[in-house]
Design an enzyme around this catalytic site. Structure first.
Site, PDB file in Angstrom:
ATOM      1  N   SER A 180       0.863  -1.180   0.000  1.00  0.00           N
ATOM      2  CA  SER A 180       0.000   0.000   0.000  1.00  0.00           C
ATOM      3  C   SER A 180       0.901   1.232   0.000  1.00  0.00           C
ATOM      4  CB  SER A 180      -0.946  -0.033   1.199  1.00  0.00           C
ATOM      5  OG  SER A 180      -1.792   1.088   1.209  1.00  0.00           O
ATOM      6  N   HIS A 207      -2.317  -1.070  -3.443  1.00  0.00           N
ATOM      7  CA  HIS A 207      -3.324  -0.031  -3.234  1.00  0.00           C
ATOM      8  C   HIS A 207      -2.730   1.299  -3.676  1.00  0.00           C
ATOM      9  CE1 HIS A 207      -4.633  -2.711   0.379  1.00  0.00           C
ATOM     10  NE2 HIS A 207      -5.025  -3.217  -0.776  1.00  0.00           N
ATOM     11  N   ASP A 298      -4.736  -5.084   5.518  1.00  0.00           N
ATOM     12  CA  ASP A 298      -5.020  -5.962   4.382  1.00  0.00           C
ATOM     13  C   ASP A 298      -3.807  -6.840   4.091  1.00  0.00           C
ATOM     14  OD1 ASP A 298      -6.383  -7.072   2.225  1.00  0.00           O
ATOM     15  OD2 ASP A 298      -5.621  -5.567   0.830  1.00  0.00           O
TER      16      ASP A 298
END
Length: 361
Positions: A180, A207, A298
């Site tokens: 991310s 992400h 996540d």
């Protein structure tokens, strides 16, 4: 350096420099940021040259930086600031033109931390959500410890060699990497160290701001030896290729092929957990999971699924992470077998795909 002002609670206010060549954009960003009583916009710059000068004088806690500006663009300004006055920089851009996306990834390479899509549109609900997300991102990046970046000395060297033993597992193994905030740079540092003959397919779930996945793939294509692209539904898994999850789609391995779908619906989407959990189900002990820098959790459950299936798991260590959220969550779950500096992950991947047996759990 100026002393920080305090908010109504007595806490120090976060000092932000806004850099954009549009007067309207500067005003909008200032209004959004100062809607939080804990944030003070201490300066407004019209171009990169002013940004460097104001950073030197004001020493802000965070800089929001536009990409294309007159006199000095965001790339050069980022290089100058990170070389002389290291400061967390958030790229804020509305343009998805190829050149602007390229500029954004060059800024990340120069030391900027993340990309944020400039607030736009007429939907008040969406605008409020975007404004809140911007404030949260600025607050998050203000806590990142940045280092001096001296550009221009790194060029691709000959391919690395590894003292390997065992038989390569080829396409029978699968690597899944999740990331991310700070991920594009970490991916570059991992993937650029892998040889062109890497004997397993690699799935990447990153992400990133809407509209930037294709640009990230094109930037990485110029930095690594492996072919890389946005994954397509039904695409055949091939050793030595990197498949990146598309925007707002789940990337799921199905033995020798990939499935790209808008189900299940998750936040965030694509989900590292979804990809890793399916990799664990389909590939079992032949799956290798990696979690790089990023906020949130996540991937922690997905990495645990790979470990429970007998696969190998590793995470980036705190000292080399931009944001330690995802790796920390995995460690706290007991999902990570190895905790490594980003520079050592490529070697660990090579060892993993050449081993005939998984690390004992």
């Amino acid at each position: 350096m100026r002393e920080r002002e305090q908010d109504a609670t007595g806490s120090e206010r976060l000092r932000v420099l806004v850099v954009d060549d549009s007067p309207v954009a500067r005003a909008v960003l200032r209004s959004i940021l100062e809607s939080d009583p804990g944030i003070e916009v201490v300066g407004l710059a019209r171009n990169g040259w002013e940004a460097v000068q104001l950073t030197s004088r004001l020493r802000p806690d965070v800089i929001t930086m536009d990409v294309r500006m007159p006199e000095m663009d965001g790339v050069e300004a980022t290089e100058q600031i990170m070389a002389y006055y290291p400061t967390p920089i958030l790229i804020v851009t509305a343009s998805l033109a190829k050149e602007d996306v390229d500029f954004s990834f060059r800024m990340l390479e120069a030391g900027a931390l993340d990309i944020f899509e400039k607030p736009a549109g007429d939907d008040p609900v969406a605008l409020r959500a975007c404004a809140q997300a911007l404030v949260e991102r600025v607050r998050l990046l203000s806590r990142v410890r940045v280092i001096t970046h001296l550009r221009g000395r790194r060029r691709r060297k000959s391919e690395p060699t590894y003292p390997l033993q065992g038989t390569p597992q080829g396409a029978s193994r699968l690597v899944v990497i999740g990331a991310s905030t700070g991920g594009p740079k970490a991916l570059q540092r991992v993937l650029s160290r892998l040889p062109s003959a890497f004997p397993a397919p690699i799935l990447v779930v990153q992400h990133i701001a809407s509209g930037f996945i294709q640009g990230m793939c094109e930037w990485l294509a110029g930095e690594i030896r492996l072919p890389i692209g946005v994954a397509r539904d039904g695409e055949v898994l091939e050793p030595g290729r990197v498949y990146v999850a598309p925007e707002n789609r789940q990337l799921v391995p199905e033995h020798d092929r990939l499935h790209v779908s808008d189900r299940p619906r998750t936040t965030p989407m694509p989900s590292v957990d979804v990809t890793m959990q399916e990799a664990a189900r389909v590939f079992g002990a032949r799956a290798v999971g990696v979690l790089l820098t990023g906020m949130g959790s996540d991937g922690a459950q997905g990495l645990l699924a790979i470990r429970k299936a007998g696969g190998q798991t590793m995470v980036q260590d705190q000292s080399t992470c931009t944001i330690y959220g995802m790796p920390r969550a995995a460690i706290e779950l007991g999902a990570a077998q190895k905790v490594l500096p980003v520079e050592e992950i490529a070697s660990a991947l090579m060892e993993a795909v050449y081993q005939n047996v998984a690390i004992p759990t």
